[in-house]
Design a protein around this motif. Structure first.
Motif, PDB file in Angstrom:
ATOM      1  N   LEU A   1      -6.098   4.799   8.300  1.00  0.00           N
ATOM      2  CA  LEU A   1      -5.265   3.696   8.775  1.00  0.00           C
ATOM      3  C   LEU A   1      -6.107   2.601   9.418  1.00  0.00           C
ATOM      4  CD1 LEU A   1      -2.268   5.722  10.258  1.00  0.00           C
ATOM      5  CD2 LEU A   1      -2.354   4.503   8.080  1.00  0.00           C
TER       6      LEU A   1
ATOM      7  N   MET B   1       2.451  -1.583   4.326  1.00  0.00           N
ATOM      8  CA  MET B   1       2.245  -0.191   3.948  1.00  0.00           C
ATOM      9  C   MET B   1       3.564   0.574   3.945  1.00  0.00           C
ATOM     10  SD  MET B   1      -0.156   2.755   5.740  1.00  0.00           S
ATOM     11  CE  MET B   1      -1.675   2.230   4.954  1.00  0.00           C
ATOM     12  N   TRP B   2       3.726   1.387   2.905  1.00  0.00           N
ATOM     13  CA  TRP B   2       4.829   2.335   2.827  1.00  0.00           C
ATOM     14  C   TRP B   2       4.218   3.728   2.809  1.00  0.00           C
ATOM     15  CZ3 TRP B   2      10.246   1.486   2.103  1.00  0.00           C
ATOM     16  CH2 TRP B   2      10.618   0.140   2.114  1.00  0.00           C
ATOM     17  N   ALA B   3       4.589   4.545   3.760  1.00  0.00           N
ATOM     18  CA  ALA B   3       4.083   5.920   3.845  1.00  0.00           C
ATOM     19  C   ALA B   3       5.199   6.891   3.504  1.00  0.00           C
ATOM     20  CB  ALA B   3       3.540   6.206   5.236  1.00  0.00           C
TER      21      ALA B   3
ATOM     22  N   LEU C   1       1.037   4.890   0.537  1.00  0.00           N
ATOM     23  CA  LEU C   1       0.334   6.000   1.170  1.00  0.00           C
ATOM     24  C   LEU C   1       1.174   7.264   1.119  1.00  0.00           C
ATOM     25  CD1 LEU C   1      -1.878   7.248   3.126  1.00  0.00           C
ATOM     26  CD2 LEU C   1      -0.446   6.365   4.999  1.00  0.00           C
TER      27      LEU C   1
ATOM     28  N   SER D   1      -2.809   4.972  -1.997  1.00  0.00           N
ATOM     29  CA  SER D   1      -3.678   5.309  -0.873  1.00  0.00           C
ATOM     30  C   SER D   1      -3.551   6.789  -0.528  1.00  0.00           C
ATOM     31  CB  SER D   1      -3.333   4.464   0.359  1.00  0.00           C
ATOM     32  OG  SER D   1      -4.054   4.901   1.488  1.00  0.00           O
TER      33      SER D   1
ATOM     34  N   VAL E   1      -7.681   0.498   6.744  1.00  0.00           N
ATOM     35  CA  VAL E   1      -6.712  -0.440   6.163  1.00  0.00           C
ATOM     36  C   VAL E   1      -6.531  -1.640   7.080  1.00  0.00           C
ATOM     37  CG1 VAL E   1      -4.285  -0.757   5.521  1.00  0.00           C
ATOM     38  CG2 VAL E   1      -5.498   1.323   4.825  1.00  0.00           C
TER      39      VAL E   1
ATOM     40  N   TYR F   1       0.273  -3.512  -5.963  1.00  0.00           N
ATOM     41  CA  TYR F   1       0.543  -2.199  -5.370  1.00  0.00           C
ATOM     42  C   TYR F   1      -0.752  -1.393  -5.367  1.00  0.00           C
ATOM     43  CZ  TYR F   1       5.211  -3.794  -6.574  1.00  0.00           C
ATOM     44  OH  TYR F   1       6.345  -4.559  -6.701  1.00  0.00           O
TER      45      TYR F   1
ATOM     46  N   TRP G   1      -0.875  -7.591   3.425  1.00  0.00           N
ATOM     47  CA  TRP G   1      -0.468  -6.283   2.950  1.00  0.00           C
ATOM     48  C   TRP G   1       0.616  -5.698   3.851  1.00  0.00           C
ATOM     49  CZ3 TRP G   1      -1.048  -2.612   6.658  1.00  0.00           C
ATOM     50  CH2 TRP G   1      -2.015  -2.828   7.643  1.00  0.00           C
TER      51      TRP G   1
ATOM     52  N   ILE H   1       0.853  -1.184   0.000  1.00  0.00           N
ATOM     53  CA  ILE H   1       0.000   0.000   0.000  1.00  0.00           C
ATOM     54  C   ILE H   1       0.892   1.238   0.000  1.00  0.00           C
ATOM     55  CG2 ILE H   1      -1.760   1.275   1.273  1.00  0.00           C
ATOM     56  CD1 ILE H   1      -2.650  -1.423   2.459  1.00  0.00           C
TER      57      ILE H   1
ATOM     58  N   LEU I   1       4.606  -1.408   8.576  1.00  0.00           N
ATOM     59  CA  LEU I   1       4.548  -0.016   8.145  1.00  0.00           C
ATOM     60  C   LEU I   1       5.939   0.593   8.105  1.00  0.00           C
ATOM     61  CD1 LEU I   1       3.137   2.684   7.505  1.00  0.00           C
ATOM     62  CD2 LEU I   1       2.740   2.968   9.964  1.00  0.00           C
TER      63      LEU I   1
END
Length: 311
Positions: free
Chosen positions: A26, A39-41, A13, A97, A29, A94, A37, A11, A66
């Motif tokens: 969040l 997540m990359w923010a 973000l 978000s 999700v 991918y 999954w 994901i 994360l």
């Protein structure tokens, strides 16, 4: 990269001063029925509590779940493309978000179910309609419903899928990597639709909404269906924004000339040539290119832009 028996979704973000709604996103999700999954923010220089909230959820979810990185601070398009083209992010699928939506619990499940029907060597993109909500998450309507099949001739002048609904496979991601994260385009989601549809990929537009798309004063991009919004769009067209954006996108697509299908390349060249001709050849070239927009009102606006030489 061949999807595993339990494909992982990365994901992507992007955040910027998103403290007001970030927790809702969040939490939605975390509530996904599809559990595989990460997540990359990418934060683009937030001055509020956004980074503190991400740190809070990173501690709650674990560091493996994360990852937080710093964005290029060059706007939302550059931020999203910097994540999409970050080589240390490796997954089967991918998902873009935004920071202020609320995903339906089955959003990823539905996207993965369709993506798994496509061969792993074929670029594939899932997108959907959205449920529009206000700042307090109250329903206010839906995004436009599109019924014509997604295709490159449509993608050249219109994006039918909001980025917050998009999930794409690794073959599509490789095309974005080849074009580069520094490509100068109008929007990351529109770019993704053009690239996948133009390079022999498959695009699926789900007519069922997959998330609550929050409309509020701080939106960088939103959906406004009012007459005032129509007037504002016409003003942008008259001032040349649409023509300028088409020029940017066309120039960017030339980076992928070797990947575009012969049909897509002919469509691109015919459309681009028509943009620079006088009225009659311009309208004829637009017709010959096959470029079109969804819905009758969209076709009328495209014709008006062509007549005014604003394409």
């Amino acid at each position: 990269m061949k999807p595993s028996t339990t494909p992982t979704v990365a994901i992507l973000l992007c955040t910027y001063n998103g403290q007001r709604y970030l927790r809702d996103q969040l939490d939605s999700v975390a509530a996904q029925t599809y559990p595989h999954w990460v997540m990359w923010a990418s934060d683009d220089g937030s001055q509020d509590d956004t980074l503190s909230i991400l740190a809070e959820y990173r501690a709650k979810w674990s560091q493996e779940r994360l990852s937080v990185v710093h964005g290029p601070r060059s706007g939302f398009v550059a931020n999203f493309l910097s994540l999409a083209c970050r080589v240390d992010i490796q997954a089967d699928y991918y998902a873009y978000s935004d920071q202020d939506d609320v995903w339906y619990t089955d959003k990823l499940q539905r996207a993965v179910a369709w993506l798994r029907t496509v061969s792993d060597d074929v670029p594939a993109l899932y997108c959907s309609r959205t449920q529009l909500v206000n700042a307090d998450n109250n329903e206010v309507g839906f995004s436009p419903l599109y019924s014509s099949p997604p295709c490159f001739a449509n993608a050249l002048t219109q994006n039918i899928g909001s980025g917050n609904t998009m999930v794409f496979n690794h073959a599509a991601r490789l095309l974005l990597l080849e074009a580069g994260g520094d490509v100068d385009v109008v929007a990351h989601d529109w770019w993704t639709y053009m690239v996948v549809s133009g390079c022999a990929g498959k695009v699926f537009y789900d007519t069922e909404p997959s998330l609550c798309y929050r409309q509020h004063d701080a939106n960088v991009v939103g959906v406004d269906l009012s007459w005032l919004a129509v007037v504002a769009q016409f003003r942008k067209l008259w001032r040349g924004h649409f023509r300028q954006g088409n020029g940017q996108n066309i120039q960017a697509l030339r980076r992928l000339q070797a990947r575009l299908t012969p049909e897509s390349w002919r469509t691109l060249e015919t459309f681009d040539a028509a943009r620079h001709r006088w009225l009659i050849p311009r309208l004829l070239g637009l017709f010959q290119s096959g470029v079109h927009r969804q819905r009758f009102s969209g076709q009328l606006s495209l014709l008006a832009a062509a007549i005014l030489k604003k394409i």
